[in-house]
Motif scaffolding. Structure first.
Motif, PDB file in Angstrom:
ATOM      1  N   LEU A  42       0.807  -1.222   0.000  1.00 24.49           N
ATOM      2  CA  LEU A  42       0.000   0.000   0.000  1.00 24.49           C
ATOM      3  C   LEU A  42       0.842   1.275   0.000  1.00 24.49           C
ATOM      4  N   VAL A  43       2.035   1.207   0.556  1.00 19.75           N
ATOM      5  CA  VAL A  43       2.881   2.404   0.600  1.00 19.75           C
ATOM      6  C   VAL A  43       3.874   2.453  -0.554  1.00 19.75           C
ATOM      7  N   SER A  44       3.946   1.384  -1.343  1.00 21.05           N
ATOM      8  CA  SER A  44       4.843   1.388  -2.495  1.00 21.05           C
ATOM      9  C   SER A  44       4.199   2.145  -3.656  1.00 21.05           C
ATOM     10  N   GLN A  45       5.026   2.773  -4.465  1.00 30.72           N
ATOM     11  CA  GLN A  45       4.510   3.516  -5.610  1.00 30.72           C
ATOM     12  C   GLN A  45       3.824   2.594  -6.604  1.00 30.72           C
ATOM     13  N   SER A  46       4.422   1.427  -6.829  1.00 26.95           N
ATOM     14  CA  SER A  46       3.835   0.483  -7.774  1.00 26.95           C
ATOM     15  C   SER A  46       2.490  -0.029  -7.271  1.00 26.95           C
ATOM     16  N   GLY A  47       2.401  -0.286  -5.972  1.00 27.76           N
ATOM     17  CA  GLY A  47       1.150  -0.756  -5.403  1.00 27.76           C
ATOM     18  C   GLY A  47       0.051   0.282  -5.534  1.00 27.76           C
ATOM     19  N   ARG A  48       0.383   1.513  -5.241  1.00 27.55           N
ATOM     20  CA  ARG A  48      -0.599   2.598  -5.341  1.00 27.55           C
ATOM     21  C   ARG A  48      -1.051   2.802  -6.787  1.00 27.55           C
ATOM     22  N   GLU A  49      -0.107   2.721  -7.702  1.00 34.18           N
ATOM     23  CA  GLU A  49      -0.454   2.883  -9.116  1.00 34.18           C
ATOM     24  C   GLU A  49      -1.368   1.755  -9.581  1.00 34.18           C
ATOM     25  N   GLN A  50      -1.075   0.541  -9.161  1.00 36.32           N
ATOM     26  CA  GLN A  50      -1.902  -0.595  -9.558  1.00 36.32           C
ATOM     27  C   GLN A  50      -3.318  -0.477  -9.007  1.00 36.32           C
ATOM     28  N   LEU A  51      -3.433  -0.103  -7.757  1.00 37.41           N
ATOM     29  CA  LEU A  51      -4.755   0.030  -7.145  1.00 37.41           C
ATOM     30  C   LEU A  51      -5.558   1.155  -7.804  1.00 37.41           C
ATOM     31  N   ALA A  52      -4.884   2.269  -8.077  1.00 34.77           N
ATOM     32  CA  ALA A  52      -5.563   3.389  -8.734  1.00 34.77           C
ATOM     33  C   ALA A  52      -6.025   3.011 -10.139  1.00 34.77           C
ATOM     34  N   LYS A  53      -5.160   2.312 -10.860  1.00 33.72           N
ATOM     35  CA  LYS A  53      -5.539   1.859 -12.198  1.00 33.72           C
ATOM     36  C   LYS A  53      -6.686   0.860 -12.117  1.00 33.72           C
ATOM     37  N   GLY A  54      -6.675   0.057 -11.065  1.00 33.70           N
ATOM     38  CA  GLY A  54      -7.762  -0.891 -10.872  1.00 33.70           C
ATOM     39  C   GLY A  54      -9.097  -0.185 -10.695  1.00 33.70           C
ATOM     40  N   ILE A  55      -9.109   0.862  -9.889  1.00 33.06           N
ATOM     41  CA  ILE A  55     -10.338   1.635  -9.682  1.00 33.06           C
ATOM     42  C   ILE A  55     -10.751   2.314 -10.982  1.00 33.06           C
ATOM     43  N   ALA A  56      -9.780   2.930 -11.661  1.00 31.83           N
ATOM     44  CA  ALA A  56     -10.070   3.628 -12.917  1.00 31.83           C
ATOM     45  C   ALA A  56     -10.560   2.662 -13.990  1.00 31.83           C
ATOM     46  N   ASP A  57      -9.951   1.486 -14.078  1.00 30.63           N
ATOM     47  CA  ASP A  57     -10.370   0.499 -15.074  1.00 30.63           C
ATOM     48  C   ASP A  57     -11.764  -0.038 -14.759  1.00 30.63           C
ATOM     49  N   GLY A  58     -12.039  -0.236 -13.471  1.00 33.33           N
ATOM     50  CA  GLY A  58     -13.360  -0.690 -13.078  1.00 33.33           C
ATOM     51  C   GLY A  58     -14.414   0.334 -13.447  1.00 33.33           C
ATOM     52  N   PHE A  59     -14.112   1.606 -13.177  1.00 38.69           N
ATOM     53  CA  PHE A  59     -15.036   2.665 -13.572  1.00 38.69           C
ATOM     54  C   PHE A  59     -15.220   2.684 -15.082  1.00 38.69           C
ATOM     55  N   SER A  60     -14.119   2.509 -15.823  1.00 39.40           N
ATOM     56  CA  SER A  60     -14.174   2.558 -17.281  1.00 39.40           C
ATOM     57  C   SER A  60     -15.135   1.515 -17.837  1.00 39.40           C
ATOM     58  N   ARG A  61     -15.087   0.314 -17.305  1.00 38.85           N
ATOM     59  CA  ARG A  61     -15.994  -0.737 -17.776  1.00 38.85           C
ATOM     60  C   ARG A  61     -17.447  -0.378 -17.449  1.00 38.85           C
ATOM     61  N   TYR A  62     -17.659   0.150 -16.264  1.00 38.17           N
ATOM     62  CA  TYR A  62     -19.011   0.583 -15.879  1.00 38.17           C
ATOM     63  C   TYR A  62     -19.494   1.701 -16.793  1.00 38.17           C
ATOM     64  N   TYR A  63     -18.634   2.660 -17.042  1.00 40.63           N
ATOM     65  CA  TYR A  63     -18.988   3.827 -17.855  1.00 40.63           C
ATOM     66  C   TYR A  63     -19.352   3.416 -19.280  1.00 40.63           C
ATOM     67  N   LYS A  64     -18.559   2.536 -19.864  1.00 37.17           N
ATOM     68  CA  LYS A  64     -18.814   2.084 -21.230  1.00 37.17           C
ATOM     69  C   LYS A  64     -20.081   1.228 -21.314  1.00 37.17           C
ATOM     70  N   LYS A  65     -20.294   0.427 -20.299  1.00 37.33           N
ATOM     71  CA  LYS A  65     -21.409  -0.520 -20.325  1.00 37.33           C
ATOM     72  C   LYS A  65     -22.752   0.118 -19.985  1.00 37.33           C
ATOM     73  N   TYR A  66     -22.752   1.014 -18.997  1.00 35.68           N
ATOM     74  CA  TYR A  66     -24.021   1.518 -18.480  1.00 35.68           C
ATOM     75  C   TYR A  66     -24.298   2.995 -18.778  1.00 35.68           C
ATOM     76  N   ILE A  67     -23.274   3.772 -19.056  1.00 30.27           N
ATOM     77  CA  ILE A  67     -23.464   5.223 -19.170  1.00 30.27           C
ATOM     78  C   ILE A  67     -23.297   5.724 -20.592  1.00 30.27           C
ATOM     79  N   ARG A  68     -22.135   5.546 -21.159  1.00 42.13           N
ATOM     80  CA  ARG A  68     -21.834   6.170 -22.447  1.00 42.13           C
ATOM     81  C   ARG A  68     -22.720   5.645 -23.574  1.00 42.13           C
ATOM     82  N   THR A  69     -23.156   4.400 -23.460  1.00 43.62           N
ATOM     83  CA  THR A  69     -23.973   3.814 -24.530  1.00 43.62           C
ATOM     84  C   THR A  69     -25.464   4.074 -24.354  1.00 43.62           C
ATOM     85  N   THR A  70     -25.845   4.617 -23.199  1.00 47.67           N
ATOM     86  CA  THR A  70     -27.280   4.773 -22.934  1.00 47.67           C
ATOM     87  C   THR A  70     -27.712   6.206 -22.701  1.00 47.67           C
TER      88      THR A  70
END
Length: 289
Positions: free
Chosen positions: A241-269
């Motif tokens: 959690l305190v490593s730069q790589s760990g923080r980047e991975q977790l942030a990308k995970g949140i952003a990627d999760g949002f991206s799938r939600y956005y494409k599936k439920y928001i941007r297309t509708t």
């Protein structure tokens, strides 16, 4: 002939009025449509801050982990979707009350609220990520996490008046959540599920999507999730959690999760999510304080 002249004059005036009306409508309609269009808006909330350190272990503080991951999450979402407006409840080490965070999101008319936290437990072996949506399930561990996160209100001045007598340490205070109907529950679960999928892909322990009575997401008028990144009380996970790589991975995970939600439920509708921010000056005020 005089009547013909009067008729011609009247006709001309009528045609002019019709022309002007059409012209005004033609000009006004795009402006009205522009005013109705709303850029999709996200508020990212870095939990705790200032004199509220959150969970602490191994000389590390939750507030610092939350802020670092929150800032990176904003960065990745903005890079992927320039049309989306992303605000932070805090972008520095300052204290912000729970209701103040929620009110900020409501004021910005956010379409999604993401609150980022770090977990802790008495057992040093507890590990994994979990994502919460509003609700009350009678599992003791869910309620324990909610109580711990809600205790931050005790650091606020006049918290009894602000939260109308809510006691974060009293189980009875949470009964009201049984009667609260969250109209955004389905959307919140969809976002949370996609975020958890990202964490699983990263190889993080999957503690699943859960429901909990968190004050910060109770007060928001939009789909809302609360992410627990991992356990600061687990040495291996704390190091991650305190490593730069760990923080980047977790942030990308949140952003990627949002991206799938956005494409599936928001941007297309929803055509109203089309941004018009390129038509106005870019906002620089992204922080609550």
């Amino acid at each position: 002939s005089e009547m013909c002249i009067r008729d011609s004059s009247y006709l001309m005036k009528s045609l002019v009025k019709v022309f002007l009306t059409i012209l005004l409508v033609t000009i006004a309609c795009p402006l009205d449509m522009l005013a109705q269009q709303k850029a999709y808006t996200i508020v990212i909330d870095a939990g705790h801050g200032g004199h509220d350190a959150g969970a602490c272990a191994f000389g590390r503080k939750e507030k610092d982990i939350n802020l670092a991951v929150a800032l990176l999450t904003r960065k990745y979402i903005e890079q992927a979707y320039p049309e989306i407006k992303v605000y932070m409840t805090r972008s520095t080490d300052v204290f912000v009350g729970l209701r103040q965070r929620a009110n900020f999101a409501n004021k910005k008319k956010a379409d999604l609220f993401i609150s980022i936290h770090t977990n802790s437990a008495p057992s040093p072996s507890a590990s994994g990520t979990e994502t919460y949506v509003l609700g009350l399930r009678r599992a003791n561990d869910n309620l324990a996490v909610s109580k711990r996160e809600n205790q931050v209100i005790l650091l606020e001045k006049d918290y009894k008046e602000t939260y109308e007598g809510f006691d974060p340490n009293s189980t009875e205070s949470y009964i009201i959540f049984e009667f609260m109907q969250n109209v955004h529950l389905t959307a919140s679960i969809n976002v949370a599920s996609e975020v958890q999928k990202s964490f699983v892909k990263l190889g993080r322990g999957n503690r699943s999507v859960r429901q909990g009575p968190f004050l910060v997401i109770r007060e928001t008028a939009m789909p809302s999730i609360l992410v627990e990144l991992g356990f600061i009380t687990n040495k291996a996970e704390s190091d991650y959690l305190v490593s730069q790589s760990g923080r980047e991975q977790l942030a990308k995970g949140i952003a990627d999760g949002f991206s799938r939600y956005y494409k599936k439920y928001i941007r297309t509708t929803s055509p109203k999510t089309v941004s018009y921010t390129h038509l106005r000056a870019h906002e620089t005020g992204r922080n609550l304080v």
